[in-house]
Design a protein around this motif. Structure first.
Motif, PDB file in Angstrom:
ATOM      1  N   ILE A  60      -1.546  -3.149 -13.648  1.00  9.59           N
ATOM      2  CA  ILE A  60      -1.547  -2.388 -12.388  1.00  9.59           C
ATOM      3  C   ILE A  60      -2.710  -2.774 -11.463  1.00  9.59           C
ATOM      4  O   ILE A  60      -2.512  -2.957 -10.263  1.00  9.59           O
ATOM      5  CB  ILE A  60      -1.555  -0.875 -12.695  1.00  9.59           C
ATOM      6  CG1 ILE A  60      -0.223  -0.514 -13.374  1.00  9.59           C
ATOM      7  CG2 ILE A  60      -1.740  -0.052 -11.409  1.00  9.59           C
ATOM      8  CD1 ILE A  60      -0.121   0.906 -13.868  1.00  9.59           C
ATOM      9  N   GLY A  61      -3.920  -2.926 -12.024  1.00 12.38           N
ATOM     10  CA  GLY A  61      -5.062  -3.290 -11.184  1.00 12.38           C
ATOM     11  C   GLY A  61      -4.796  -4.562 -10.390  1.00 12.38           C
ATOM     12  O   GLY A  61      -5.148  -4.671  -9.204  1.00 12.38           O
ATOM     13  N   TYR A  64      -3.312  -4.775  -6.699  1.00 14.16           N
ATOM     14  CA  TYR A  64      -4.118  -4.573  -5.492  1.00 14.16           C
ATOM     15  C   TYR A  64      -4.638  -5.883  -4.908  1.00 14.16           C
ATOM     16  O   TYR A  64      -5.135  -5.908  -3.789  1.00 14.16           O
ATOM     17  CB  TYR A  64      -5.261  -3.584  -5.765  1.00 14.16           C
ATOM     18  CG  TYR A  64      -4.725  -2.179  -5.951  1.00 14.16           C
ATOM     19  CD1 TYR A  64      -4.611  -1.319  -4.867  1.00 14.16           C
ATOM     20  CD2 TYR A  64      -4.279  -1.750  -7.193  1.00 14.16           C
ATOM     21  CE1 TYR A  64      -4.074  -0.044  -5.029  1.00 14.16           C
ATOM     22  CE2 TYR A  64      -3.744  -0.487  -7.364  1.00 14.16           C
ATOM     23  CZ  TYR A  64      -3.645   0.370  -6.277  1.00 14.16           C
ATOM     24  OH  TYR A  64      -3.106   1.620  -6.432  1.00 14.16           O
ATOM     25  N   ARG A  73       1.509   2.410  -2.912  1.00  8.40           N
ATOM     26  CA  ARG A  73       1.679   3.867  -2.915  1.00  8.40           C
ATOM     27  C   ARG A  73       3.127   4.248  -2.593  1.00  8.40           C
ATOM     28  O   ARG A  73       3.686   5.177  -3.180  1.00  8.40           O
ATOM     29  CB  ARG A  73       0.722   4.486  -1.887  1.00  8.40           C
ATOM     30  CG  ARG A  73       0.441   5.951  -2.104  1.00  8.40           C
ATOM     31  CD  ARG A  73      -0.576   6.473  -1.101  1.00  8.40           C
ATOM     32  NE  ARG A  73      -1.868   5.829  -1.231  1.00  8.40           N
ATOM     33  CZ  ARG A  73      -2.514   5.198  -0.248  1.00  8.40           C
ATOM     34  NH1 ARG A  73      -1.978   5.124   0.954  1.00  8.40           N
ATOM     35  NH2 ARG A  73      -3.687   4.644  -0.454  1.00  8.40           N
ATOM     36  N   LEU A  76       5.603   2.658  -5.757  1.00  6.21           N
ATOM     37  CA  LEU A  76       5.405   2.888  -7.190  1.00  6.21           C
ATOM     38  C   LEU A  76       5.052   4.333  -7.507  1.00  6.21           C
ATOM     39  O   LEU A  76       4.227   4.946  -6.839  1.00  6.21           O
ATOM     40  CB  LEU A  76       4.277   1.954  -7.669  1.00  6.21           C
ATOM     41  CG  LEU A  76       3.953   1.893  -9.152  1.00  6.21           C
ATOM     42  CD1 LEU A  76       5.163   1.516  -9.985  1.00  6.21           C
ATOM     43  CD2 LEU A  76       2.828   0.869  -9.384  1.00  6.21           C
ATOM     44  N   VAL A  78       4.415   6.925 -11.209  1.00  2.48           N
ATOM     45  CA  VAL A  78       4.347   6.923 -12.672  1.00  2.48           C
ATOM     46  C   VAL A  78       4.839   8.264 -13.193  1.00  2.48           C
ATOM     47  O   VAL A  78       4.747   9.277 -12.500  1.00  2.48           O
ATOM     48  CB  VAL A  78       2.901   6.656 -13.172  1.00  2.48           C
ATOM     49  CG1 VAL A  78       2.470   5.243 -12.862  1.00  2.48           C
ATOM     50  CG2 VAL A  78       1.917   7.665 -12.593  1.00  2.48           C
ATOM     51  N   LEU A  89      -6.178   5.449 -15.871  1.00  4.29           N
ATOM     52  CA  LEU A  89      -5.461   4.715 -14.821  1.00  4.29           C
ATOM     53  C   LEU A  89      -6.161   4.889 -13.476  1.00  4.29           C
ATOM     54  O   LEU A  89      -6.318   3.932 -12.708  1.00  4.29           O
ATOM     55  CB  LEU A  89      -4.007   5.208 -14.745  1.00  4.29           C
ATOM     56  CG  LEU A  89      -3.135   4.581 -13.647  1.00  4.29           C
ATOM     57  CD1 LEU A  89      -3.054   3.061 -13.798  1.00  4.29           C
ATOM     58  CD2 LEU A  89      -1.721   5.188 -13.675  1.00  4.29           C
ATOM     59  N   ILE A  93      -7.649   1.872 -11.189  1.00  5.71           N
ATOM     60  CA  ILE A  93      -7.215   1.665  -9.796  1.00  5.71           C
ATOM     61  C   ILE A  93      -8.418   1.652  -8.854  1.00  5.71           C
ATOM     62  O   ILE A  93      -8.539   0.786  -7.985  1.00  5.71           O
ATOM     63  CB  ILE A  93      -6.188   2.747  -9.384  1.00  5.71           C
ATOM     64  CG1 ILE A  93      -4.866   2.507 -10.125  1.00  5.71           C
ATOM     65  CG2 ILE A  93      -5.960   2.744  -7.880  1.00  5.71           C
ATOM     66  CD1 ILE A  93      -3.871   3.659 -10.005  1.00  5.71           C
TER      67      ILE A  93
END
Lengths: 121, 290
Positions: A60-61, A64, A73, A76, A78, A89, A93
């Motif tokens: 995930i990181g 970016y 945003r 996605l 969760v 998380l 982020i």
């Protein structure tokens, strides 16, 4: 019409342990492709017992560095995430945003700590 | 070549003893190296990770390593955890089941490592009862250490791990060692500065600092580990090159070593009687996490 895409961490990784960076990379590749394809993505953490920052940085990181915060945003969300996993998380982020926003600041912080103005580099 | 070793405990002088021994033999090739353990009356089992890594480096230089004159108490513990199997001895049954076996993993063995951790810490009745939150944090910490070794060491010679728990003292020790580039060298290359090993380790443990500069961000693993250890009341040690870094009682201490470790060792000791809930003070919402 935007396509709904459901991605299960358990299905991608194959077990409850989301700990390896390589497994995170597999998740990233699916997420990146789905975002590029304009999908509305739901990433499920159901049945995941253990997470590491190494896994989440890759999965995930890394997003970016390739997509805007707004794009991520919007595309996605969760679900089925335990509160302590959500806290991890959240930190991943935040760190990723800072990492891609200004790489130089990470180094500058240390130079300042050493009392060094950094002019010798 | 005959070498001797004294007591080995997971403190600075314990690492120094192993590194002094290694420095005497590191240039040997095609030699018979006998390590006399008659002066070793205590060997902390988790130190097998560091010792095993150093001996692996010696055998890779085609030396034949033997461990001789081992005192019965030390032989027992090093046989129970499987360490001496690597040097020609039989493994013996660990009746009290307090050992966490010595193992060597390749960097691609992350799933095998995960299975080892599950088997040793989750599916064993002998492991002291830990709260659900503590057990989860502990597992995460071990995986963070292993991931750090995989991601940063660049080792081709594997990752070594070993542990021990002490039911009466409510303590569990676990160590991971690698024979990679080492934290100081990695940090120096990243910062393009020749800083002392202890300062480089300190840099790596500060929040947000990372030597990664590619597509995947980093810089959280060691910070998370420290936060957990601070709350838990345990300790963490990092040995890399000539740097010794320790955190215990929320205090960091750093010291240079006389001889370098050719890679990195991370050891943690956790308080298994910890009753912290590890629950969060404020709730986060999944809806606005991004």
């Amino acid at each position: 019409m935007e396509k709904q895409v459901n991605i299960s961490l358990f299905e991608v990784v194959g077990n409850p342990l989301c700990v390896a960076s390589d497994d995170g990379q597999k998740v990233y590749e699916r997420l990146a492709e789905a975002i590029r394809g304009g999908g509305n993505i739901t990433l499920s953490f159901k049945n995941i017992s253990t997470l590491t920052s190494a896994f989440l940085n890759a999965a995930i990181g890394q997003l970016y560095g390739n997509f805007s915060e707004e794009k991520i945003r919007t595309a996605l969300k969760v679900e089925d995430v335990a509160q302590d996993d959500l806290a991890l998380l959240n930190r991943v982020i935040k760190t990723a945003k800072e990492y891609f926003h200004d790489r130089g600041r990470f180094d500058q912080a240390y130079r300042e700590e050493l009392g060094d103005d950094g002019d010798d580099e | 070549m005959n070498l001797t070793l004294g007591d080995v405990r997971h403190v600075q002088w314990g690492f120094a003893a192993l590194l002094r021994l290694y420095s005497q033999a590191e240039s040997c090739r095609f030699e018979d190296i006998a390590i006399d353990l008659s002066g070793t009356s205590w060997f902390d089992a988790d130190m097998c990770a560091a010792f095993g890594a150093l001996l692996y480096r010696l055998t890779e230089n085609l030396n034949t390593v033997s461990l001789v004159n081992i005192r019965p108490g030390v032989e027992k513990i090093l046989s129970k955890n499987g360490f001496l199997c690597h040097y020609g001895r039989e493994q013996i049954v660990d009746c009290w089941r307090t050992t966490i076996p010595y193992q060597r993993f390749d960097v691609k063995d992350d799933r095998y490592f995960a299975g080892y951790i599950e088997e040793q810490f989750i599916h064993r009745a002998e492991i002291p009862h830990m709260s659900t939150g503590l057990l989860k944090k502990f597992r995460e910490s071990i995986f963070e250490i292993f991931s750090n070794a995989v991601l940063h060491s660049g080792t081709e010679q594997g990752i070594f791990s070993c542990g021990q728990f002490f039911p009466k003292r409510n303590r569990l020790d676990f160590a991971v060692a690698d024979l990679g580039i080492g934290i100081p060298q990695k940090v120096r290359e990243y910062l393009k500065r020749d800083i002392p090993a202890v300062e480089a380790i300190q840099w790596a443990t500060l929040g947000r600092n990372t030597t990664k500069n590619g597509a995947v961000p980093g810089g959280l693993g060691l910070k998370l580990l420290q936060e957990f250890i601070d709350l838990n009341g345990g300790s963490i040690q990092i040995v890399s090159d000539v740097g010794y870094w320790q955190r215990a009682n929320r205090t960091t201490s750093i010291n240079p070593l006389d001889y370098p470790f050719p890679g990195t060792v991370v050891t943690i000791e956790i308080n298994t009687a910890d009753t912290n809930s590890y629950a969060l003070v404020s709730e986060l919402s999944a809806a606005d996490i991004f």
